[in-house]
Design a protein around this motif. Structure first.
Motif, mmCIF file in Angstrom:
data_model
loop_
_atom_site.group_PDB
_atom_site.id
_atom_site.type_symbol
_atom_site.label_atom_id
_atom_site.label_comp_id
_atom_site.label_asym_id
_atom_site.label_seq_id
_atom_site.Cartn_x
_atom_site.Cartn_y
_atom_site.Cartn_z
ATOM 1 N N LYS A 51 -26.670 -73.661 61.936
ATOM 2 C CA LYS A 51 -27.674 -74.142 62.896
ATOM 3 C C LYS A 51 -27.048 -74.526 64.232
ATOM 4 N N TRP A 60 -27.579 -68.085 66.312
ATOM 5 C CA TRP A 60 -28.604 -68.380 65.301
ATOM 6 C C TRP A 60 -29.815 -69.032 65.960
ATOM 7 N N GLN A 61 -29.573 -69.997 66.854
ATOM 8 C CA GLN A 61 -30.663 -70.687 67.540
ATOM 9 C C GLN A 61 -31.531 -69.705 68.321
ATOM 10 N N ALA A 91 -27.446 -66.996 58.774
ATOM 11 C CA ALA A 91 -27.345 -68.151 57.880
ATOM 12 C C ALA A 91 -26.689 -67.770 56.561
ATOM 13 N N ASP A 98 -21.963 -74.510 59.330
ATOM 14 C CA ASP A 98 -23.148 -75.128 59.924
ATOM 15 C C ASP A 98 -23.787 -74.128 60.885
#
Length: 116
Positions: free
Chosen positions: A5, A10-11, A51, A3
């Motif tokens: 996200k 990643w954010q 991702a 996951d």
């Protein structure tokens, strides 16, 4: 890491990419196909590689994509430094983006070291 996200790195990378994209609109039109194009691609490459790496089965494969994200973050930093040199009035905003890049670089380096 499936996951992606939920990963703070990643954010931050995603937010940096969006913000760089929006900032490019403020630069002269002649830069839209030069520095801005390269900045957008490099900036979006950070969260895209994170991702994509999250879907890989082995840590060795994950590491390749995180290494690519790290390389892209250095590319973004370099482009931002060039923008500062060419357009000194953009210094304040670009320095904010550079600080975020450095934070992302530290986070990616820590994440990569955990996979080795």
């Amino acid at each position: 890491m499936k996951d992606f996200k939920r990963l703070i790195v990643w954010q931050k990378g995603f937010r940096l990419a969006i913000d760089c994209h929006k900032h490019c609109r403020k630069l002269p039109a002649k830069e839209r196909y030069e520095l801005c194009s390269q900045l957008r691609r490099a900036a979006f490459s950070i969260p895209l590689n994170i991702a994509e790496g999250s879907a890989k089965a082995t840590n060795a494969h994950k590491k390749i994509f995180l290494d690519n994200a790290l390389g892209s973050s250095y590319e973004v930093e370099t482009i931002l430094l060039a923008i500062i040199e060419i357009y000194p009035n953009e210094k304040a905003q670009c320095e904010i983006f550079i600080d975020i890049c450095i934070e992302i670089q530290k986070m990616l380096t820590a994440l990569i070291s955990k996979l080795v």
